[in-house]
Every structure is written in C-alpha cells, then in structure tokens.
Write a protein that holds these residues in place. Structure first.
Motif, mmCIF file in Angstrom:
data_model
loop_
_atom_site.group_PDB
_atom_site.id
_atom_site.type_symbol
_atom_site.label_atom_id
_atom_site.label_comp_id
_atom_site.label_asym_id
_atom_site.label_seq_id
_atom_site.Cartn_x
_atom_site.Cartn_y
_atom_site.Cartn_z
ATOM 1 N N GLU A 159 33.324 -79.859 10.165
ATOM 2 C CA GLU A 159 33.471 -78.980 9.003
ATOM 3 C C GLU A 159 33.898 -79.753 7.756
ATOM 4 O O GLU A 159 33.377 -79.536 6.661
ATOM 5 N N VAL A 160 34.854 -80.669 7.910
ATOM 6 C CA VAL A 160 35.324 -81.452 6.764
ATOM 7 C C VAL A 160 34.203 -82.326 6.214
ATOM 8 O O VAL A 160 33.944 -82.352 5.003
ATOM 9 N N THR A 161 33.503 -83.049 7.087
ATOM 10 C CA THR A 161 32.432 -83.931 6.619
ATOM 11 C C THR A 161 31.273 -83.133 6.033
ATOM 12 O O THR A 161 30.634 -83.569 5.072
ATOM 13 N N SER A 162 30.993 -81.958 6.590
ATOM 14 C CA SER A 162 29.906 -81.123 6.070
ATOM 15 C C SER A 162 30.205 -80.648 4.650
ATOM 16 O O SER A 162 29.320 -80.652 3.778
ATOM 17 N N MET A 163 31.464 -80.267 4.388
ATOM 18 C CA MET A 163 31.831 -79.805 3.048
ATOM 19 C C MET A 163 31.716 -80.935 2.030
ATOM 20 O O MET A 163 31.207 -80.745 0.921
ATOM 21 N N VAL A 164 32.178 -82.137 2.402
ATOM 22 C CA VAL A 164 32.104 -83.281 1.491
ATOM 23 C C VAL A 164 30.656 -83.714 1.295
ATOM 24 O O VAL A 164 30.244 -84.072 0.187
ATOM 25 N N GLN A 165 29.870 -83.650 2.346
ATOM 26 C CA GLN A 165 28.455 -83.997 2.258
ATOM 27 C C GLN A 165 27.717 -83.068 1.303
ATOM 28 O O GLN A 165 26.923 -83.514 0.472
ATOM 29 N N ASP A 166 27.988 -81.768 1.391
ATOM 30 C CA ASP A 166 27.343 -80.794 0.503
ATOM 31 C C ASP A 166 27.789 -80.983 -0.942
ATOM 32 O O ASP A 166 26.984 -80.837 -1.877
ATOM 33 N N GLN A 167 29.069 -81.304 -1.138
ATOM 34 C CA GLN A 167 29.600 -81.487 -2.491
ATOM 35 C C GLN A 167 28.939 -82.659 -3.201
ATOM 36 O O GLN A 167 28.608 -82.580 -4.382
ATOM 37 N N ASN A 168 28.716 -83.769 -2.467
ATOM 38 C CA ASN A 168 28.256 -85.004 -3.094
ATOM 39 C C ASN A 168 26.785 -85.325 -2.851
ATOM 40 O O ASN A 168 26.268 -86.273 -3.438
ATOM 41 N N GLY A 169 26.134 -84.558 -1.986
ATOM 42 C CA GLY A 169 24.745 -84.845 -1.675
ATOM 43 C C GLY A 169 24.572 -86.145 -0.906
ATOM 44 O O GLY A 169 23.539 -86.819 -1.037
ATOM 45 N N LYS A 174 26.902 -91.881 5.287
ATOM 46 C CA LYS A 174 27.798 -92.212 4.177
ATOM 47 C C LYS A 174 29.078 -91.386 4.239
ATOM 48 O O LYS A 174 30.180 -91.926 4.036
ATOM 49 N N VAL A 175 28.960 -90.102 4.512
ATOM 50 C CA VAL A 175 30.160 -89.267 4.558
ATOM 51 C C VAL A 175 31.006 -89.620 5.779
ATOM 52 O O VAL A 175 32.246 -89.592 5.736
ATOM 53 N N GLU A 176 30.348 -90.019 6.860
ATOM 54 C CA GLU A 176 31.076 -90.463 8.053
ATOM 55 C C GLU A 176 31.868 -91.733 7.765
ATOM 56 O O GLU A 176 33.041 -91.845 8.141
ATOM 57 N N SER A 177 31.231 -92.675 7.068
ATOM 58 C CA SER A 177 31.919 -93.928 6.710
ATOM 59 C C SER A 177 33.080 -93.659 5.768
ATOM 60 O O SER A 177 34.132 -94.290 5.872
ATOM 61 N N TRP A 178 32.893 -92.730 4.851
ATOM 62 C CA TRP A 178 33.970 -92.377 3.909
ATOM 63 C C TRP A 178 35.201 -91.898 4.660
ATOM 64 O O TRP A 178 36.322 -92.363 4.401
ATOM 65 N N LEU A 179 35.022 -90.999 5.628
ATOM 66 C CA LEU A 179 36.178 -90.456 6.337
ATOM 67 C C LEU A 179 36.794 -91.489 7.280
ATOM 68 O O LEU A 179 38.025 -91.596 7.381
ATOM 69 N N LEU A 180 35.968 -92.281 7.946
ATOM 70 C CA LEU A 180 36.499 -93.322 8.824
ATOM 71 C C LEU A 180 37.306 -94.351 8.038
ATOM 72 O O LEU A 180 38.377 -94.780 8.484
ATOM 73 N N ASP A 181 36.809 -94.742 6.883
ATOM 74 C CA ASP A 181 37.540 -95.697 6.041
ATOM 75 C C ASP A 181 38.863 -95.099 5.555
ATOM 76 O O ASP A 181 39.871 -95.801 5.456
ATOM 77 N N LEU A 182 38.847 -93.802 5.276
ATOM 78 C CA LEU A 182 40.063 -93.128 4.819
ATOM 79 C C LEU A 182 41.093 -93.051 5.940
ATOM 80 O O LEU A 182 42.293 -93.254 5.714
ATOM 81 N N LEU A 183 40.637 -92.780 7.156
ATOM 82 C CA LEU A 183 41.549 -92.778 8.300
ATOM 83 C C LEU A 183 42.139 -94.164 8.521
ATOM 84 O O LEU A 183 43.352 -94.311 8.743
ATOM 85 N N ASP A 184 41.297 -95.188 8.434
ATOM 86 C CA ASP A 184 41.760 -96.561 8.631
ATOM 87 C C ASP A 184 42.797 -96.949 7.580
ATOM 88 O O ASP A 184 43.816 -97.586 7.893
ATOM 89 N N LYS A 185 42.564 -96.549 6.348
ATOM 90 C CA LYS A 185 43.495 -96.850 5.254
ATOM 91 C C LYS A 185 44.866 -96.250 5.539
ATOM 92 O O LYS A 185 45.910 -96.905 5.363
ATOM 93 N N ASN A 186 44.883 -95.002 6.010
ATOM 94 C CA ASN A 186 46.161 -94.336 6.265
ATOM 95 C C ASN A 186 46.771 -94.761 7.593
ATOM 96 O O ASN A 186 47.998 -94.703 7.747
ATOM 97 N N ASN A 187 45.947 -95.193 8.555
ATOM 98 C CA ASN A 187 46.494 -95.819 9.767
ATOM 99 C C ASN A 187 47.383 -96.992 9.390
ATOM 100 O O ASN A 187 48.433 -97.230 9.994
#
Length: 274
Positions: A159-169, A174-187
């Motif tokens: 649901e989270v990735t789908s909302m971001v994917q729709d927002q940015n096209g 790409k949206v999967e990499s965005w969220l994985l990188d964000l998780l890694d940053k906060n890890n």
C-alpha cells in the motif's frame, strides 16, 4: 536501378564497427576490501528490544526481542491475525519505553477503533494513517521516519509503495529502491534522533501463497516470517514460523489464539523437519 540498389544498401546490415564501443574493462581498486574485525559498528545497532513476552522475544532472536537496525518481512493467510499479533508485540515494546510507530495503509480510523475496543493495549500506540497524506505520501514517509523511531510497523509494504508510485509516476523497481534505501538509512541511525530503527513490514502474497517481492527485498531483509492457519474451519489453529532469520532460529512454530478480552495466548512447538 541505381536508386533501387541504394535503398537495398541502406536496408542491409550496418557495418560491423558502426555500433562498436570502447570495451576496455574498468580497473578496480580493491584496497577498500573489508575485514570483519576492522568494522566500527555502533554498539547500539546490536541491541535488542524485548517486548516482555518471553516466548515471542526468544522466538524472534537469540538475544531476545526485536534487534535494532533490522528489517523483518511478514506474510500470512487472510484473516489469520497478522496486524493483531504485530500490534500486540509493538504495543508491548512501546510500553517498555521504546519509541514506536504504526503506519496504517490498509485500515482507517474507524477500522482501528474496533481494534482498540477489542485490544485496549493498542490505545496509546502512535498511528500514522496514510489516507491522511494521500497527496504527499513520499514526503510524509520520509519526514516521519526522520523523527527517529526504535520500531516502525508498516501495514502494508504494497500500500505504501503503491501510493508513492501513483504520486510520482515511478516504475515498480524505482519505488521499491526508494523505500529500501530509506529503511537502510534509518537502520544506520541517519535521522534526527539517531535511532537505529527496526522495521516490521507486512507484505502481500502471490496466488501460490509465497512472498511477493523482488530478490533485493529478500536480500535486505533480516528475517521473513509467515502466519498461517493449521487446518480449516472454526477449529483451525494459527501459528507463526520463520523461514529465514539471520538473528534467530527457523523451523519452529509459535501457535497463538486471539481472545475477545484482548489477550494473546502463545504456545511453542518444534517442527519435525524429517
């Protein structure tokens, strides 16, 4: 005839060297190879966060509790109680003094109010409803993570990735990499509170009942758990099992039941792999 021959010539296979590129291999400097005893790891990244539910804590990790700086993916049968069990664990961790957050992309306020009626311990848990940020989901996720949390439960990854994917096209990768990188940053504690955040993400399943996601998600995941029904009908039992866990055991089942009084009961069983 000359014109015909010229057309045929243009339509033929291009000269061999027309698309040739410089294929000289890049010279790589291997001085940056790492030895494990040279790593400078912040001790806080190796801490665990117990829920106080002894059976669950020992089941999640050898050290007891949810390990900091890790990502746990969870799938499960429809209606088995994924959200209930994870909220129960998260609420217990939050009650112990840790800073926790539940991100709900699946349910709205009315749905979750019913949960609070059934499980009063969920009442004080901070909740971010993604429906409130439908016009800016990417910025909302990035900024709320940057506040710094010990544990974040995401329901659901899809649901989270789908909302971001729709927002940015964006494309799915790409949206999967965005969220994985964000998780890694906060890890790694790269947020305002310097918290080495652990993420628990509920993910959808394929029609075959398997984890739905790329290999990169699997590789960046510390543990993968599944919640299943054992049997069918009213008497079917529910259980949790890890099929991957870098910080704990696999091949074991925790059975659980959800009572109307808001209590979750657990029992342990070792799986006979033979």
């Amino acid at each position: 005839i000359g014109e015909i021959m010229e057309v045929k010539k243009r339509r033929g296979r291009p000269p061999r060297n027309q698309f040739q590129q410089d294929v000289t291999p890049k010279v790589i400097d291997f001085k940056s190879l790492t030895r494990l005893n040279d790593l400078d790891i912040d001790p806080r990244m190796l801490e665990t966060m117990p829920s106080g539910i002894e059976l669950i804590d020992e089941f999640i990790s050898h050290e007891g509790g949810v390990p900091c700086s890790t990502n746990i993916m969870v799938i499960g049968d429809p209606g088995v109680g994924k959200t209930s069990i994870l909220l129960d664990t998260l609420s217990s961790i939050e009650k112990s003094g840790r800073k926790c957050l539940f991100i709900s992309g699946e349910m709205n306020e009315i749905d979750l109010y019913g949960y609070v009626k059934r499980f009063p311990k969920f009442a004080k848990l901070p909740i971010m409803f993604m429906g409130d940020y439908s016009d800016c989901p990417k910025e909302a996720i990035e900024q709320v993570f940057d506040q710094g949390y010990d544990v974040v439960l995401i329901d659901s990854w899809a649901e989270v990735t789908s909302m971001v994917q729709d927002q940015n096209g964006w494309a799915r990768k790409k949206v999967e990499s965005w969220l994985l990188d964000l998780l890694d940053k906060n890890n790694k504690g790269e947020n305002q509170a310097k918290k080495n955040t652990a993420f628990i993400c509920i993910q959808q399943m394929t029609k075959a009942g398997e984890f739905a996601g790329s290999n990169r998600i699997k590789h960046m995941t510390t543990a993968m758990a599944q919640l299943r029904f054992d049997g069918r009908g009213y008497d079917a039992e529910r259980y949790i099992e890890f099929d991957k866990n870098r910080r704990g055991g696999v091949g074991e089942k925790i059975f659980f039941s959800l009572s109307r009084g808001g209590k979750v009961d657990y029992s342990f069983e070792t799986v006979d792999e033979d």
